[in-house]
Enzyme design. Structure first.
Site, PDB file in Angstrom:
ATOM      1  N   SER A  64     -17.338   9.203 -67.427  1.00  7.10           N
ATOM      2  CA  SER A  64     -16.857  11.015 -67.349  1.00  7.10           C
ATOM      3  C   SER A  64     -15.681  11.596 -67.901  1.00  7.10           C
ATOM      4  CB  SER A  64     -17.462  11.279 -66.742  1.00  7.10           C
ATOM      5  OG  SER A  64     -19.126  11.410 -66.619  1.00  7.10           O
ATOM      6  N   LYS A  67     -15.841  13.059 -71.245  1.00  6.89           N
ATOM      7  CA  LYS A  67     -15.874  14.683 -71.093  1.00  6.89           C
ATOM      8  C   LYS A  67     -15.327  16.012 -71.541  1.00  6.89           C
ATOM      9  CE  LYS A  67     -19.946  13.572 -68.767  1.00  6.89           C
ATOM     10  NZ  LYS A  67     -20.278  13.902 -66.922  1.00  6.89           N
ATOM     11  N   TYR A 189     -22.764  10.337 -77.431  1.00  7.82           N
ATOM     12  CA  TYR A 189     -22.123  10.410 -75.708  1.00  7.82           C
ATOM     13  C   TYR A 189     -22.065   9.005 -74.823  1.00  7.82           C
ATOM     14  CZ  TYR A 189     -22.479  11.452 -71.003  1.00  7.82           C
ATOM     15  OH  TYR A 189     -21.856  11.727 -69.321  1.00  7.82           O
ATOM     16  N   TYR A 241     -17.111  17.573 -59.608  1.00 11.78           N
ATOM     17  CA  TYR A 241     -18.573  17.278 -59.777  1.00 11.78           C
ATOM     18  C   TYR A 241     -19.424  18.084 -57.969  1.00 11.78           C
ATOM     19  CZ  TYR A 241     -19.226  13.705 -63.181  1.00 11.78           C
ATOM     20  OH  TYR A 241     -19.198  12.958 -64.226  1.00 11.78           O
ATOM     21  N   VAL A 259     -16.965   7.095 -63.941  1.00 19.33           N
ATOM     22  CA  VAL A 259     -17.665   6.029 -63.224  1.00 19.33           C
ATOM     23  C   VAL A 259     -17.036   4.753 -63.499  1.00 19.33           C
ATOM     24  CG1 VAL A 259     -19.532   7.303 -62.457  1.00 19.33           C
ATOM     25  CG2 VAL A 259     -19.546   5.537 -64.581  1.00 19.33           C
TER      26      VAL A 259
END
Ligand code: GLN
Length: 322
Positions: A64, A67, A189, A241, A259
């Site tokens: 992630s 992103k 993605y 998050y 992760v």
């Protein structure tokens, strides 16, 4: 007594190897294969100095953290107004894989959760998954200052089990937020998440953001200052998050977790940090990586809201810290 920064990092990594809280992500198996006790940290100063401790040679998938890069690419290509027609910039307080868009705005909450990141991936220039991924890989490589590559096994395994991201993409397509084929977006993605990096790559990419979009070693401008400001703002408020509030108060610099256990953190105008260790907390953030960044932010007085005088703002690897 003053200690050299390298010694400080070595000592911190050694100490944190004893911390066995958390578990590595079980899926996909090849992502978390290997020793879960691996741990590394790297710092890259705006002067171009790189200092690394621990398992700095080992590569892991960016997940992630990517992103932040695709958000920057979409902003650079389309401008703020167009990108934010598709995705909001509000902290969600939700886990990264929530299957929902905001009730009021009708958009994904922000580009750091999967809903937003999938839409943002569709805004990367390119006609299909191949082209969008090629541009993404090329941009990440320019930030890292070397050619990066994808882990084929992690990509293939994640594609075989990515039901949740497919569900999100179909929801976005049904609501007309996503205008392209959901499968193709999830494919691109997942490839962007499967790019292999080391902590030195993360620190160098973070250093590019810390330097306002200019890669400190090559001198190449990758993103405009305005794009970087926007990306760092959203990383600060949404990058961790449902742990974002605790991160901002306890660490105080923009960061993004993945992760596979990586963390990229940016002290604007000062330095980039890359940290990695596979054991994750409940938010999907590396337990040891979090501790490494938090300790460094404290030691080097990086918290943005501390309002340090300008004379304290420059760090140099040759200097020692008290
Ligand atoms: N590839 C993972 C996913 O989309 C990345 C998640 C993460 O790093 N938080 O589910």
């Amino acid at each position: 007594m003053a200690i050299q920064l390298k010694d400080l990092l070595d000592a911190r990594v050694d100490e944190l190897r004893k911390d066995t809280r958390g578990e590595p992500m079980p899926e996909p198996p090849s992502m978390s294969s290997g020793n879960p006790e691996r741990c590394a940290v790297s710092l890259y100063s705006s002067a171009g100095d790189l200092v690394t401790a621990g398992d700095g040679d080992e590569a892991f998938t960016i997940q992630s953290i990517s992103k932040a890069m695709t958000y920057a690419m979409a902003l650079q290509e389309h401008g703020h107004e167009e990108v934010h027609r598709h995705v909001d910039v509000e902290p969600s307080g939700e886990a990264y894989h929530v299957i929902a868009v905001d009730d009021v705005s009708g958009k994904p909450d922000n580009p750091m959760v999967n809903t937003g990141a999938l839409v943002v991936h569709s805004l990367v220039p390119g006609a299909d998954a191949d082209e969008r991924f090629a541009v993404t890989l090329e941009t990440m490589s320019r930030m890292a200052g070397r050619q990066l590559a994808m882990d084929e096994d992690v990509y293939r395994e994640e594609m075989a089990s990515t039901h949740r991201n497919l569900a999100i993409a179909h929801l976005l397509r049904a609501k007309d937020i996503l205008q392209v084929d959901p499968h193709e977006v999830v494919d691109g993605y997942t490839r962007q998440c499967s790019v292999l990096v080391t902590v030195e790559d993360l620190a160098t990419m973070a250093g590019t953001l810390a330097a306002g979009g200019v890669q400190p070693t090559t001198g190449e401008r990758v993103f405009s200052q305005e794009v970087v400001r926007q990306v760092l703002s959203v990383m600060l408020t949404c990058g961790m998050y449902d742990d974002a509030g605790d991160w901002v108060s306890g660490v105080g610099i923009p960061a993004k977790s993945g992760v596979a256990g990586g963390i990229l953190a940016v002290a604007p105008g000062r330095l980039g940090i890359g940290a990695w260790s596979p054991r994750l907390d409940d938010h999907g953030t590396s337990v040891r990586g979090r501790e490494l960044v938090r300790g460094l932010a404290q030691k080097l007085e990086l918290h943005l809201l501390d309002g340090r005088p300008a004379t304290k703002l420059d760090w140099d690897a040759r200097e020692s810290v008290d």
